[in-house]
Design a protein around this motif. Structure first.
Motif, PDB file in Angstrom:
ATOM      1  N   GLY A 139      40.081   9.221 -10.509  1.00 47.04           N
ATOM      2  CA  GLY A 139      39.001   8.350 -10.059  1.00 47.04           C
ATOM      3  C   GLY A 139      39.210   6.908 -10.480  1.00 47.04           C
ATOM      4  O   GLY A 139      38.879   5.978  -9.735  1.00 47.04           O
ATOM      5  N   ILE A 140      39.778   6.709 -11.674  1.00 51.41           N
ATOM      6  CA  ILE A 140      40.109   5.352 -12.118  1.00 51.41           C
ATOM      7  C   ILE A 140      41.142   4.747 -11.182  1.00 51.41           C
ATOM      8  O   ILE A 140      41.031   3.598 -10.755  1.00 51.41           O
ATOM      9  N   ALA A 141      42.166   5.540 -10.854  1.00 52.37           N
ATOM     10  CA  ALA A 141      43.191   5.057  -9.926  1.00 52.37           C
ATOM     11  C   ALA A 141      42.579   4.687  -8.578  1.00 52.37           C
ATOM     12  O   ALA A 141      42.872   3.618  -8.022  1.00 52.37           O
ATOM     13  N   ASP A 142      41.707   5.558  -8.070  1.00 50.02           N
ATOM     14  CA  ASP A 142      41.092   5.304  -6.762  1.00 50.02           C
ATOM     15  C   ASP A 142      40.272   4.023  -6.773  1.00 50.02           C
ATOM     16  O   ASP A 142      40.275   3.261  -5.805  1.00 50.02           O
ATOM     17  N   SER A 143      39.575   3.782  -7.888  1.00 50.30           N
ATOM     18  CA  SER A 143      38.707   2.595  -7.965  1.00 50.30           C
ATOM     19  C   SER A 143      39.519   1.304  -8.009  1.00 50.30           C
ATOM     20  O   SER A 143      39.001   0.235  -7.686  1.00 50.30           O
ATOM     21  N   ALA A 144      40.783   1.400  -8.415  1.00 45.37           N
ATOM     22  CA  ALA A 144      41.627   0.212  -8.580  1.00 45.37           C
ATOM     23  C   ALA A 144      42.691   0.096  -7.484  1.00 45.37           C
ATOM     24  O   ALA A 144      43.633  -0.684  -7.608  1.00 45.37           O
ATOM     25  N   THR A 145      42.533   0.872  -6.413  1.00 45.72           N
ATOM     26  CA  THR A 145      43.538   0.931  -5.354  1.00 45.72           C
ATOM     27  C   THR A 145      43.255  -0.060  -4.239  1.00 45.72           C
ATOM     28  O   THR A 145      42.122  -0.173  -3.767  1.00 45.72           O
ATOM     29  N   ASP A 146      44.302  -0.757  -3.832  1.00 43.49           N
ATOM     30  CA  ASP A 146      44.260  -1.618  -2.651  1.00 43.49           C
ATOM     31  C   ASP A 146      45.489  -1.278  -1.824  1.00 43.49           C
ATOM     32  O   ASP A 146      46.617  -1.594  -2.220  1.00 43.49           O
ATOM     33  N   GLY A 147      45.280  -0.588  -0.704  1.00 38.68           N
ATOM     34  CA  GLY A 147      46.423  -0.118   0.076  1.00 38.68           C
ATOM     35  C   GLY A 147      47.167   0.960  -0.683  1.00 38.68           C
ATOM     36  O   GLY A 147      46.591   1.988  -1.036  1.00 38.68           O
ATOM     37  N   ASP A 148      48.450   0.709  -0.969  1.00 39.44           N
ATOM     38  CA  ASP A 148      49.258   1.663  -1.733  1.00 39.44           C
ATOM     39  C   ASP A 148      49.478   1.202  -3.171  1.00 39.44           C
ATOM     40  O   ASP A 148      50.312   1.759  -3.888  1.00 39.44           O
ATOM     41  N   THR A 149      48.713   0.186  -3.590  1.00 39.26           N
ATOM     42  CA  THR A 149      48.903  -0.403  -4.914  1.00 39.26           C
ATOM     43  C   THR A 149      47.679  -0.160  -5.791  1.00 39.26           C
ATOM     44  O   THR A 149      46.543  -0.315  -5.345  1.00 39.26           O
ATOM     45  N   VAL A 150      47.928   0.242  -7.037  1.00 40.50           N
ATOM     46  CA  VAL A 150      46.866   0.427  -8.027  1.00 40.50           C
ATOM     47  C   VAL A 150      47.048  -0.641  -9.093  1.00 40.50           C
ATOM     48  O   VAL A 150      48.072  -0.655  -9.786  1.00 40.50           O
ATOM     49  N   ARG A 151      46.079  -1.541  -9.230  1.00 36.71           N
ATOM     50  CA  ARG A 151      46.187  -2.626 -10.206  1.00 36.71           C
ATOM     51  C   ARG A 151      45.362  -2.298 -11.443  1.00 36.71           C
ATOM     52  O   ARG A 151      44.146  -2.121 -11.341  1.00 36.71           O
ATOM     53  N   LEU A 152      46.030  -2.230 -12.582  1.00 35.99           N
ATOM     54  CA  LEU A 152      45.348  -1.862 -13.822  1.00 35.99           C
ATOM     55  C   LEU A 152      45.801  -2.766 -14.963  1.00 35.99           C
ATOM     56  O   LEU A 152      46.974  -3.151 -15.056  1.00 35.99           O
ATOM     57  N   ALA A 153      44.854  -3.044 -15.863  1.00 36.87           N
ATOM     58  CA  ALA A 153      45.156  -3.882 -17.021  1.00 36.87           C
ATOM     59  C   ALA A 153      45.875  -3.070 -18.093  1.00 36.87           C
ATOM     60  O   ALA A 153      45.607  -1.873 -18.256  1.00 36.87           O
ATOM     61  N   PRO A 154      46.767  -3.704 -18.859  1.00 35.76           N
ATOM     62  CA  PRO A 154      47.495  -3.013 -19.938  1.00 35.76           C
ATOM     63  C   PRO A 154      46.666  -2.954 -21.215  1.00 35.76           C
ATOM     64  O   PRO A 154      46.986  -3.576 -22.231  1.00 35.76           O
ATOM     65  N   VAL A 155      45.572  -2.185 -21.168  1.00 33.70           N
ATOM     66  CA  VAL A 155      44.665  -2.067 -22.311  1.00 33.70           C
ATOM     67  C   VAL A 155      44.668  -0.625 -22.798  1.00 33.70           C
ATOM     68  O   VAL A 155      45.163   0.275 -22.124  1.00 33.70           O
ATOM     69  N   LYS A 156      44.115  -0.408 -23.964  1.00 33.16           N
ATOM     70  CA  LYS A 156      44.090   0.935 -24.546  1.00 33.16           C
ATOM     71  C   LYS A 156      42.927   1.763 -24.008  1.00 33.16           C
ATOM     72  O   LYS A 156      41.838   1.252 -23.782  1.00 33.16           O
TER      73      LYS A 156
END
Length: 247
Positions: A139-156
């Motif tokens: 679900g985290i991946a889905d919420s951060a998806t644009d097209g075929d790209t998942v944008r996520l911050a490098p946090v813990k």
């Protein structure tokens, strides 16, 4: 004792009901599909008769900002009013580690509003703050998806299996109200973007995870430790790799 679990047919609620039942308590699952609707108040007075404790693990059907705020404000207010009238002695709610730090997120603003109503209600209470569940990583991946790209911050992030969240909620429900927050988290901290890469790889999901320090999490900007619990949190035992191997 009689414990009414609001949202008692969902992922966490059903596990809480089962655990309480195993320990000899009368655990009642309350949800719209059992005739209890906290938004309208339908069935609340009846189900709360004789209840010592109410556990609220319900969730909004919509995560849109206005809808989620309306859900948590209305359902919590209705529930607390009915509990006062029924003489309930302990209100337990499940919320999110870092809620107070994530107020740019509409969802977490709504969770904060829920917590504030509970604190101001006069009913003895305990709030359980959990980190994100293993089951919701996709679900985290889905919420951060644009097209075929998942944008996520490098946090813990320190995710946890839902069974162990349910165990802490059930144990809190039959204990003395803490008048504050109990935190629970998994045993390992991961870097969010790296963990989601593993999750997608395990499912042969072709999306590409891009590390983006400016990427938002459910609408909120993140610092390195925003999603981590504080000192004194209950640390669960199940490691992510062991859970994944069982799926």
């Amino acid at each position: 004792m009689k414990v009414v679990v609001i949202g008692g047919t969902g992922l966490i609620g059903s596990k809480v009901v089962a655990r309480l039942g195993e320990h000899g308590h009368e655990a009642v699952a309350a949800a719209p599909n059992t005739g209890v609707n906290t938004l309208t108040g339908e069935g609340l007075a009846e189900v709360l008769k004789g209840a010592s404790v109410v556990v609220d693990v319900s969730n909004s059907p919509s995560f849109e900002d206005d809808a989620v705020m309306e859900f948590f404000r209305t359902s919590t207010a209705n529930l607390l009013k009915a509990e006062t009238e029924a003489g309930v002695r302990h209100h337990v709610a499940l919320s999110v580690v870092g809620t107070e730090r994530l107020q740019e997120s509409g969802y977490l603003r709504a969770k904060q509003a829920q917590e504030d109503l509970i604190k101001d209600s006069g009913i003895p209470y305990s709030i359980v703050h959990a980190t994100q569940f293993f089951e919701f990583m996709k679900g985290i991946a889905d919420s951060a998806t644009d097209g075929d790209t998942v944008r996520l911050a490098p946090v813990k992030i320190q995710p946890i299996v839902s069974d162990e969240v349910a165990a802490v909620v059930a144990r809190t429900a039959v204990g003395t109200p803490v008048g504050g927050v109990v935190e629970v988290a998994g045993p390992e901290a991961f870097q969010l973007d790296e963990l989601i890469r593993k999750v997608l790889a395990a499912e042969n999901d072709p999306r590409t995870v891009v590390t983006d320090p400016q990427a938002r999490y459910w609408g909120a900007a993140l610092q390195e430790t925003t999603l981590l619990p504080g000192q004194g949190a209950h640390i669960a035992e199940t490691r992510y790799a062991d859970w994944l191997a069982r799926q």
